[in-house]
Design a protein around this motif. Structure first.
Motif, short mmCIF file in Angstrom:
data_model
loop_
_atom_site.label_atom_id
_atom_site.label_comp_id
_atom_site.label_asym_id
_atom_site.label_seq_id
_atom_site.Cartn_x
_atom_site.Cartn_y
_atom_site.Cartn_z
N TYR A 96 0.80 -1.23 0.00
CA TYR A 96 0.00 0.00 0.00
C TYR A 96 0.83 1.28 0.00
O TYR A 96 0.34 2.34 -0.36
CB TYR A 96 -0.99 0.00 1.17
CG TYR A 96 -0.36 -0.19 2.53
CD1 TYR A 96 0.08 0.89 3.27
CD2 TYR A 96 -0.22 -1.46 3.06
CE1 TYR A 96 0.66 0.71 4.50
CE2 TYR A 96 0.35 -1.65 4.30
CZ TYR A 96 0.79 -0.56 5.02
OH TYR A 96 1.37 -0.75 6.24
N VAL A 97 2.10 1.19 0.40
CA VAL A 97 2.99 2.36 0.40
C VAL A 97 4.38 1.92 -0.01
O VAL A 97 4.84 0.85 0.39
CB VAL A 97 3.08 3.01 1.81
CG1 VAL A 97 4.20 4.04 1.88
CG2 VAL A 97 1.79 3.67 2.20
N LYS A 149 -5.50 2.58 -3.42
CA LYS A 149 -6.64 3.39 -3.01
C LYS A 149 -7.41 2.61 -1.94
O LYS A 149 -7.69 1.43 -2.11
CB LYS A 149 -7.55 3.68 -4.20
CG LYS A 149 -8.67 4.62 -3.87
CD LYS A 149 -9.42 5.03 -5.11
CE LYS A 149 -10.49 6.04 -4.73
NZ LYS A 149 -11.11 6.63 -5.89
N PHE A 150 -7.70 3.29 -0.84
CA PHE A 150 -8.38 2.65 0.26
C PHE A 150 -9.86 2.97 0.27
O PHE A 150 -10.26 4.06 -0.12
CB PHE A 150 -7.78 3.08 1.60
CG PHE A 150 -6.42 2.52 1.84
CD1 PHE A 150 -6.27 1.25 2.38
CD2 PHE A 150 -5.28 3.25 1.53
CE1 PHE A 150 -5.02 0.72 2.60
CE2 PHE A 150 -4.02 2.72 1.75
CZ PHE A 150 -3.89 1.46 2.28
N GLY A 151 -10.65 2.02 0.76
CA GLY A 151 -12.09 2.22 0.95
C GLY A 151 -12.43 2.09 2.43
O GLY A 151 -11.56 1.84 3.26
N GLU A 152 -13.70 2.23 2.76
CA GLU A 152 -14.16 2.18 4.15
C GLU A 152 -13.76 0.88 4.86
O GLU A 152 -13.41 0.89 6.02
CB GLU A 152 -15.67 2.34 4.22
CG GLU A 152 -16.14 3.76 4.11
CD GLU A 152 -15.71 4.61 5.30
OE1 GLU A 152 -15.83 4.16 6.46
OE2 GLU A 152 -15.24 5.72 5.05
#
Length: 71
Positions: free
Chosen positions: A25-26, A47-50
């Motif tokens: 993620y990074v 990209k992150f979601g809830e």
């Protein structure tokens, strides 16, 4: 200026992967500023979601200060 290797941060037990994969993620690297302070340059690649957050966010206010033990 010396710069550390690029790290692929993921959810594995080691928290860093040797290669980029779907769980990374990074990507980041570290270096020292002229005063010797470590700085991280990081780039989000996912990209992150809830539903993606697996931990509760924390701040410095969450730290517990313990009194020194006198012995």
């Amino acid at each position: 200026m010396r710069v550390g290797p690029v790290l692929n941060h993921d959810e594995s037990p080691a928290r860093v992967a040797p290669t980029v994969h779907s769980g990374v993620y990074v990507r980041s690297f570290y270096f020292l500023d002229p005063d010797g302070i470590t700085i991280e340059f990081a780039c989000w690649i996912k990209k992150f979601g809830e539903g993606d957050a697996t931990t509760t966010p924390r701040t410095a206010a969450d730290r517990r200060v313990t009194a020194p033990v006198n012995g």
